[in-house]
Write a protein that holds these residues in place. Structure first.
Motif: not given
Length: 182
Positions: A25-33, A43-48, A82-84
């Motif tokens: 999964p590529i995670l985003l913070p909820d809202g403008n936090r 869990i294993l994930h990456s970020h946008y 580029n990082h998980t």
């Protein structure tokens, strides 16, 4: 909800005997936090976005692009798209605080404050940035970020919060640069 799943990234791992395909999964913070205090494993994930993580208590195993790092209070990781990574507590409890910044904003900061290779070095998936601050400074940083988080929750002045977060990120980038963490 603290995060929302943006997309799933397909990662293919090659071993001598197998080809393993993972949907991460590529995670985003909820809202403008811009910052979150977390006390659970990830869990294993990456970020946008870019994520700077400040470990504030306990001991964790932070696996970044397959390499394990034992981190505790004062450790900082700077991870981009580029990082998980995954975080697994090694003590009964732990806390860490995530700070988020848009890719274009971090690129601009790197170009303004450092040489043109700095952003490329940060983005290198084979060389994640992991370093330790003093315990005293880590506590001060955690306290400052908690005040910003509270201001966000109370619908404080978002422009001021963003400016302070950017100054904290610039400081942490400087620490990484000066401590030969790239």
């Amino acid at each position: 909800m603290i995060y929302k799943i943006k997309l799933l990234r397909l990662i293919i791992l090659f071993t001598k005997e197998h080809v393993i395909t993972l949907k991460v999964p590529i995670l985003l913070p909820d809202g403008n936090r811009k910052t979150n205090l977390l006390c659970f494993d990830a869990i294993l994930h990456s970020h946008y976005l870019w994520e700077l993580t400040v470990f504030t208590s306990g001991v964790c195993k932070n696996t970044i692009n397959g390499k394990e790092y034992m981190v505790s209070e004062g450790y900082i990781t700077i991870l981009g798209p580029n990082h998980t990574h995954s975080i697994v507590s090694q003590t009964p409890s732990h806390t860490h605080r995530d700070i988020f910044i848009e890719v274009s904003d971090l690129q601009a900061m790197c170009n303004n404050f450092f040489d043109e290779t700095f952003y490329k070095q940060l983005s290198d998936p084979n060389n994640p940035v992991v370093f330790k601050l003093s315990s005293h400074f880590a506590k001060e940083l955690d306290y400052s970020l908690s005040l910003l988080d509270a201001a966000y929750i109370q619908q404080g002045n978002q422009d001021i919060i963003d400016s302070i977060i950017r100054s904290i990120i610039a400081f942490l980038l400087g620490q990484a640069f000066m401590n030969d963490n790239l």
